[in-house]
Write an enzyme that holds these catalytic residues in place. Sequence first.
Site, short mmCIF file in Angstrom:
data_model
loop_
_atom_site.label_atom_id
_atom_site.label_comp_id
_atom_site.label_asym_id
_atom_site.label_seq_id
_atom_site.Cartn_x
_atom_site.Cartn_y
_atom_site.Cartn_z
N GLU A 101 19.90 -25.55 29.31
CA GLU A 101 19.03 -26.65 29.32
C GLU A 101 19.60 -27.97 30.41
OE1 GLU A 101 16.50 -26.24 27.83
OE2 GLU A 101 17.07 -24.59 26.67
N ASP A 161 18.61 -20.25 33.66
CA ASP A 161 19.59 -19.15 33.08
C ASP A 161 20.81 -18.87 34.08
OD1 ASP A 161 18.60 -18.52 30.94
OD2 ASP A 161 17.22 -16.71 31.71
#
Length: 635
Positions: free
Chosen positions: A484, A547
């Site tokens: 995030e 990711d």
Amino acid sequence: MEKELIKKDFYEAVNGDWLKKHKIPEHRVGWGSFYQIDENLRKLKTNLLNKWVNDNSEIQDEPMLIEMIKLYKLVKDWKSRREHGLKPIMEKLHWVENLSSWKDVEDNYQYMAYNGYFLPLIFFVEKDFKDSSKQILGLSDTPIILPEKNYYKDKNKSEQLLSVYSNMVKTLLFKIIKNKDKVDKLVNDRLALDKMFVEYALSAEESAEYTKLYNIIDIDKINQSIKVLDVNKITEKLVGQKVMDLNIINTKLLDGLNNLFNNETFELYKSSLYIETLLSACSLLDNKTREIAGTYSRALSGIKKPKSKDKEAIDFTISVFDMPFGLFYGKKYFGEEGKKNVEYMVHNMIKIYQDRLERNTWLGEKTREKAILKLSKIGVHIGYPSEIRPFYKNFIVKKYNGFDDLLKNVNHFFALQREYEFKQYLKPVNKNLWSMSPALVNAYFNPNMNHIVFPAAIFNVPFYSPKQTSSENYGGIGAVIAHEISHAFDNNGANFDENGNMANWWTKEDKENFDLKAQKMIKLFDQVETSVGKCNGKLTVSENIADAGGVSCALEAAKLEKDFNVKKFYINFAKVWRNKYRDEFAKMLLNVDVHAPAKLRANIQIKNSDDFYKAFKIKENDPMFLNKKDRVKIW
């Protein structure tokens, strides 16, 4: 875990036995780490709501939850719902039948918008991309029946799904209208309008590019593009004041509004409105109607049986009171102690990100300083929010006519919510408010708020547990947290500054370098085969960038702990993404989801990580080997 398989397919080596042993529950589209936590959460919700129905002493100081239980009693009164059948929706359907012109629609636009009717122009209030301190009016894309525009290009697939949809709608309409010709006309009109909508709709790829969704247009320009509706009048009534301009998500609509909405298309719209009004209420009518109305969505997802009445009652009730219940859940089952433990991990990873930015070799000094400033301003929200939106306090269950109490209460609640949302126009943004319930297994970064949010429900095994080693926790929730944070610097997030404003804080050279790296990430995933089709590297690029940053940053943080174990880190990262989907649902995700398939998220990102090769003795000829020049390092 099969040691030799590690070198061929790490995801399969870690999760293979689990995937073989576990079946997808009949009410689920898939099964895996997220779903298991969610299923356990549903059991907790079920136990709590059924306990509170008989004894609400635990929540007597929680007036919103008291009202939630009143609604739950209405939702699960299936005997009464069966007796009344479609009677509760007839008033709304008769109201639709009495509309005779676009002028009628225009005069009732505020009522229709607040009460969730299917509208020709879908307005909503959103944060201004270039001034994140205020909220503006937006105009949405055209709503289409199939999940995504490209579905219509496959004639066999589209015809099959639209046939399922048509048969479902006809079955529902025959409960009300006994005239086959009239039913056929309604459905044919709905399909005709949908076909027109498709021509102007955005694809999933187009919708994934945030900056292209911001197009401020003078309200008069919109008004000139549609002759049958007065957009000035409509928007002023919606928000309670004059609107000078708005954001149009899809600029193609400007050329299409007069084609879509004119005197010749009114009947197509009215038929569509009738059908969508019926469909929107089906989950609140008798159980047989609810089951029929789920036929199309089950065909999309591959689910064979409808959700049980008990599960439906719990899920629907919680969905209405999602934030009040989520706040209770977060405080009781996660708490301040849980917040402190996770905050330690978050601050570790923000510090690592800062160090990396300071040492960055491909960014110029000016861009690097702006990136560090943005990182320092990221808001961190863990577990549950400090406040929720005020309209929930007005969700008071009332008595109406007996047969329509459930439908009218729910409609009233949603009208209160929509009215509140429209009245936020031009008001300051409250950055304490969340977009997700704490009782949701998920997390997000909001580029316009420059904050990261981690609902309490995600802090469960395998993502996080005090009983897991620090390396397992970093491989789980640590990678999610860093993911995030990385979104602040992905291909979308990188276009927003430290205040959440869409602004270019890059030098030309640095932005070109970043775009080249993003292209490498697209290439890494694009056209990679899965069991149901090929991955779309462009659609999934922002999540793949996040990711990659997530794994890299979380691994570095894990190394700071005394009990660091590199194998446990990678193994738990792969466990987090263990998942099996129904083929139909997996195919749909390939077309519409900005996330890569779970197996690729594990395997390809692990291949990107240099430490993986030494930890598991991966050699050049092993399938899990990726040449160093092809490993994508961005953050």
